[in-house]
Write a protein that holds these residues in place. Sequence first.
Motif, mmCIF file in Angstrom:
data_model
loop_
_atom_site.group_PDB
_atom_site.id
_atom_site.type_symbol
_atom_site.label_atom_id
_atom_site.label_comp_id
_atom_site.label_asym_id
_atom_site.label_seq_id
_atom_site.Cartn_x
_atom_site.Cartn_y
_atom_site.Cartn_z
ATOM 1 N N ASP A 148 42.810 44.543 40.180
ATOM 2 C CA ASP A 148 41.369 44.622 40.006
ATOM 3 C C ASP A 148 41.035 44.101 38.596
ATOM 4 O O ASP A 148 41.516 44.651 37.600
ATOM 5 N N VAL A 149 40.238 43.049 38.528
ATOM 6 C CA VAL A 149 39.991 42.362 37.252
ATOM 7 C C VAL A 149 39.326 43.260 36.207
ATOM 8 O O VAL A 149 39.818 43.339 35.082
ATOM 9 N N PHE A 160 41.849 45.693 34.898
ATOM 10 C CA PHE A 160 42.883 44.974 34.152
ATOM 11 C C PHE A 160 42.389 44.641 32.742
ATOM 12 O O PHE A 160 43.117 44.801 31.761
ATOM 13 N N LEU A 161 41.133 44.204 32.629
ATOM 14 C CA LEU A 161 40.577 43.867 31.326
ATOM 15 C C LEU A 161 40.489 45.098 30.423
ATOM 16 O O LEU A 161 40.714 45.006 29.215
ATOM 17 N N GLN A 174 41.163 34.764 28.431
ATOM 18 C CA GLN A 174 40.982 35.624 29.605
ATOM 19 C C GLN A 174 40.139 34.898 30.646
ATOM 20 O O GLN A 174 40.491 34.851 31.815
ATOM 21 N N LEU A 193 42.312 33.844 33.801
ATOM 22 C CA LEU A 193 42.094 34.722 34.952
ATOM 23 C C LEU A 193 41.264 34.056 36.033
ATOM 24 O O LEU A 193 41.461 34.321 37.213
ATOM 25 N N THR A 194 40.346 33.167 35.647
ATOM 26 C CA THR A 194 39.532 32.470 36.637
ATOM 27 C C THR A 194 40.418 31.706 37.623
ATOM 28 O O THR A 194 40.165 31.705 38.826
ATOM 29 N N ILE A 216 42.062 34.340 40.211
ATOM 30 C CA ILE A 216 41.258 35.278 40.999
ATOM 31 C C ILE A 216 41.047 34.758 42.412
ATOM 32 O O ILE A 216 40.668 33.615 42.627
ATOM 33 N N LYS A 250 39.953 39.724 42.999
ATOM 34 C CA LYS A 250 41.186 40.348 42.510
ATOM 35 C C LYS A 250 42.148 39.257 42.076
ATOM 36 O O LYS A 250 42.075 38.127 42.539
ATOM 37 N N ILE A 251 43.060 39.632 41.185
ATOM 38 C CA ILE A 251 44.108 38.702 40.785
ATOM 39 C C ILE A 251 45.225 38.834 41.810
ATOM 40 O O ILE A 251 45.779 39.914 42.005
#
Length: 88
Positions: free
Chosen positions: A13-14, A17-18, A46, A50-51, A54, A58-59
């Motif tokens: 869950d992004v 996670f952040l 990030q 992360l983009t 995703i 979600k990652i």
Amino acid sequence: MMSPKMVELHDIDVPEFLKVLDSCEGEVYLMTRDGNRLNLKSKLCQLVGLTALIEGGKIAEAFVMCEKESDESKLFRFNLYKSGNPEE
């Protein structure tokens, strides 16, 4: 000196996670399949890193390397419990 171990994260869950990343004391690096290393303590990295990972909010899969063993343990627990708080 960097820890030689990488933590493999799945179905992350992004936003959670952040939050965990923000609580890390040392540098945390996202390792890409191409061999690139992005410093996840940087908000720009990030966003960029992360983009690309995703899928559906979600990652799907990520590999991270930490400078500090305590951060490595924190991210391992996060991956296991899917939350920054293991009691949840």
